[in-house]
Write a protein that holds these residues in place. Structure first.
Motif, PDB file in Angstrom:
ATOM      1  N   VAL A  77       0.867  -1.174   0.000  1.00  0.00           N
ATOM      2  CA  VAL A  77       0.000   0.000   0.000  1.00  0.00           C
ATOM      3  C   VAL A  77       0.905   1.224   0.000  1.00  0.00           C
ATOM      4  N   THR A  79       0.932   5.296  -0.137  1.00  0.00           N
ATOM      5  CA  THR A  79       0.218   6.570  -0.068  1.00  0.00           C
ATOM      6  C   THR A  79       0.955   7.596  -0.938  1.00  0.00           C
ATOM      7  N   ASN A  80       0.356   8.766  -1.106  1.00  0.00           N
ATOM      8  CA  ASN A  80       1.000   9.826  -1.903  1.00  0.00           C
ATOM      9  C   ASN A  80       2.338  10.241  -1.296  1.00  0.00           C
ATOM     10  N   ASP A  81       2.367  10.436   0.031  1.00  0.00           N
ATOM     11  CA  ASP A  81       3.620  10.830   0.697  1.00  0.00           C
ATOM     12  C   ASP A  81       4.679   9.736   0.569  1.00  0.00           C
ATOM     13  N   SER A 182       3.099   7.264   6.653  1.00  0.00           N
ATOM     14  CA  SER A 182       3.050   8.283   5.580  1.00  0.00           C
ATOM     15  C   SER A 182       1.720   8.273   4.872  1.00  0.00           C
TER      16      SER A 182
END
Length: 182
Positions: A77, A79-81, A182
């Motif tokens: 998974v 995330t954008n960060d 994050s």
């Protein structure tokens, strides 16, 4: 255990094919990585993992080796960060902690986090390219103790089907980056 002497900078295709086939068929292989020789097995090779558990490998020792961020996104998974960090730092000497997706075999990984990395070694990039899927690596352990590269054939003969020998490896320190928050 069969030893394959593979050139570290120009891996021989026939020997790479043999190594790839062994991994894809669920066998345990000893491979060279940036942090030394390690056990390797396919992502869904539950029997191979159970075999390594009997000699002292733990789930927390596992690192999933991925070809690139695109391949990583299928098993973690992101995330954008986390993506921004990965885009800047997805280097062979970095290990990232991320949440695994359902694509990762829950019979092998029961934890909510998993370590991921990539490799710049020509033999490893060729293996990742040929397999077209990530695979697990684990430290060389026999009866709870780590094994150095000089003792592989003596101590681990019955633990792996193939030993990919590229000679002495200058081990690098790995930087762990936790991207779970994050």
């Amino acid at each position: 255990m069969k030893t394959l002497y593979i050139h570290p900078k120009n891996p021989q295709p026939r020997l790479l094919d043999e190594t790839t086939n062994a991994l894809l068929s669920g066998k345990v292989v000893i491979i060279p990585t940036e942090c030394g020789y390690r056990f390797a097995f396919a992502m869904n090779a539950k029997d191979a993992f159970e075999r390594l558990v009997r000699v002292g490998v733990n789930e927390s020792d596992l690192v999933l080796l991925c070809k690139n961020i695109s391949q990583l996104s299928g098993v973690a998974v992101i995330t954008n960060d986390a993506f921004i960090t990965l885009k800047n730092d997805f280097l062979p000497h970095h290990v990232f902690i991320l949440e695994p997706t359902k694509a990762v075999n829950k019979k092998i990984i029961s934890k909510k986090s998993l370590r991921f990395t990539t490799s710049a070694m020509p033999i490893m990039t060729a293996l990742l390219e040929q397999m077209d899927e990530p695979f697990f690596t684990a430290p060389l352990i026999c009866q709870g103790e780590s094994v150095n590269e000089y003792d592989i054939t003596d101590k681990l003969d019955s633990q792996a089907e193939i030993f990919v020998d590229v000679g002495v490896i200058d081990e690098a320190r790995m930087t762990v980056i936790d991207l779970m928050g994050s």
